[in-house]
Write an enzyme that holds these catalytic residues in place. Structure first.
Site, PDB file in Angstrom:
ATOM      1  N   ILE A   1       0.754  -1.145  -0.056  1.00  0.00           N
ATOM      2  CA  ILE A   1       0.046  -0.073  -0.056  1.00  0.00           C
ATOM      3  C   ILE A   1       0.984   1.346  -0.039  1.00  0.00           C
ATOM      4  O   ILE A   1       0.336   2.407  -0.403  1.00  0.00           O
ATOM      5  CB  ILE A   1      -1.101   0.177   1.147  1.00  0.00           C
ATOM      6  CG1 ILE A   1      -0.333   0.117   2.781  1.00  0.00           C
ATOM      7  CG2 ILE A   1      -2.000  -1.206   1.217  1.00  0.00           C
ATOM      8  CD1 ILE A   1      -1.207   0.180   3.766  1.00  0.00           C
ATOM      9  N   GLU A   2       2.031   1.306   0.212  1.00  0.00           N
ATOM     10  CA  GLU A   2       3.045   2.114   0.242  1.00  0.00           C
ATOM     11  C   GLU A   2       3.421   2.516  -1.031  1.00  0.00           C
ATOM     12  O   GLU A   2       3.341   3.924  -1.409  1.00  0.00           O
ATOM     13  CB  GLU A   2       4.186   2.010   1.318  1.00  0.00           C
ATOM     14  CG  GLU A   2       3.849   2.296   2.839  1.00  0.00           C
ATOM     15  CD  GLU A   2       3.704   3.524   3.345  1.00  0.00           C
ATOM     16  OE1 GLU A   2       3.889   4.348   2.547  1.00  0.00           O
ATOM     17  OE2 GLU A   2       3.286   3.873   4.347  1.00  0.00           O
TER      18      GLU A   2
END
Length: 419
Positions: free
Chosen positions: A155-156
């Site tokens: 998700i980063e």
């Protein structure tokens, strides 16, 4: 008739702009409606936006053609089957995790985003994970951090080591400059350790370990990783002192409210992708690589030339070197290469260093030419000419400055307003 046509055009443009704005909002936000009909807007982590995914896809065209290929043995209809809330909640409950993975409708929205509009991105990330996950796991184990945090870079950065966010966070773990330096990551003109998969993973593991020591709760530590411990502490105070993420949820920044649900969704999709007919891409990155340490500056182009390894492979295995130059003179530096290239590097290291010294070595000493240049006729100016020039300049500057006002009148000399 012309007025009517003009109105039609204006109405069409208004409609297009409205649709475009709606698309932008849909890309960057999730609108959640609770049981009481109250709407809440949650910002989507940047790596989950369609714009970011498309940039990753464009960037990955070359990478995919070289390192990732479609698995012809994986049969998929391309359709995402529907599963009830109870089925997804039970799957999350069965996952072997230390961190709590609860289910709710916010989590469901992020799972649906991964399994529908981001299916191709998930396929690419599953292929890339074969290379990166062992690195993440080793770093997390070193600091006794739960291994499910290996999905935080999903998700980063969407597992892109060269990803840069709109606020400057960089690398797989999206370190900001100050935090990266605080955890020992070098950032200068030649190297950015935030892009180094190994060094950044150990720094992230240590940072997460430190955040857990502050809050004593992994969900709060994850939230603090996104928005900083100060914002989490502020949310705790506003909630009346609760240490439960879902109780302080309304008091967190908008993106952080979606960050933990996105993390849960990433864990889900990286484990249950087969149930959603998502085929991982096959990884062709060199399985067997090793590193050498150099204490001299070495250009990746020179290694490519002498070790028969292409530049793209060297860049992908060493994304931290910003100018294709390994700065071993500053401090001993690591170069990762396929095993065959490592053996050639060791055999030809003297030739490699000699070649770089000849073609790209920085000068340690330089001689200064102290001889006076000979004056040429075109540049020679007599004393009388200089006096005339000085006289003309003095008269001009005393009467009016070049900014349109007399320097005496303005009282500001040459810093008066422009005319």
């Amino acid at each position: 008739m012309k007025i009517r046509t003009k109105h039609v055009i204006m109405a069409f443009l208004t409609f297009v702009c409205t649709q475009l704005q709606a698309q932008i909002n849909e890309d960057y936000q999730i609108v959640f409606t609770d049981d009481e009909g109250v709407q809440e807007i949650i910002d989507v982590p940047e790596a989950m936006t369609d714009m970011m995914s498309e940039m990753d896809s464009l960037m990955a065209i070359f990478v995919n053609s070289k390192y990732l290929t479609i698995d012809d043995d994986c049969q998929s209809t391309g359709e995402n089957p529907y599963f009830s809330d109870e089925v997804i909640a039970e799957r999350l409950r069965r996952m072997p995790t230390t961190i709590e993975m609860p289910y709710n409708q916010v989590v469901r929205q992020f799972i649906d985003r991964y399994t529908n509009r981001m299916r191709r991105s998930v396929s690419v990330m599953l292929g890339s994970s074969n290379f990166y996950m062992p690195i993440f796991e080793q770093a997390l184990e070193a600091y006794n951090v739960p291994l499910e945090l290996k999905y935080l870079p999903v998700i980063e950065s969407a597992l892109n080591p060269k990803a840069v966010s709109r606020v400057g966070a960089t690398g797989l773990w999206q370190f900001m400059l100050a935090t990266g330096k605080q955890y020992g990551l070098r950032v200068n003109s030649l190297v950015d350790d935030r892009r180094d998969p190994i060094r950044s993973s150990y720094a992230a593991a240590k940072y997460l370990h430190d955040l857990y020591r502050i809050f004593g709760d992994w969900t709060l530590a994850i939230a603090a990783y996104n928005c900083g411990p100060e914002n989490v502490n502020k949310a705790i105070r506003r909630s009346g002192g609760s240490m439960d993420y879902w109780k302080i949820y309304p008091y967190l920044p908008s993106e952080t409210r979606g960050y933990v649900p996105a993390f849960i969704a990433a864990n889900y999709v990286m484990n249950y992708y087969c149930d959603h007919n998502i085929c991982p891409m096959l990884t062709n990155l060199p399985e067997h690589t090793d590193t050498v340490v150099v204490n001299r500056n070495v250009a990746l182009a020179t290694i490519s030339k002498f070790c028969d390894v292409d530049m793209a492979t060297l860049r992908d295995l060493n994304p931290q070197y910003r100018r294709d130059l390994v700065n071993g003179l500053t401090e001993p530096s690591v170069i990762r290469m396929p095993l065959a290239a490592i053996n050639k590097f060791i055999e030809r290291s003297d030739s490699i260093m000699a070649y770089d010294d000849l073609h790209m070595g920085k000068r340690s000493y330089v001689a200064v030419d102290e001889s006076k240049p000979k004056a040429t006729k075109s540049h020679k100016q007599s004393n009388s000419d200089q006096q005339k020039s000085t006289s003309r300049y003095s008269k001009s500057s005393s009467s009016s400055s070049r900014y349109g006002r007399s320097s005496k009148q303005s009282g500001r000399g040459h810093r008066g307003r422009r005319g």
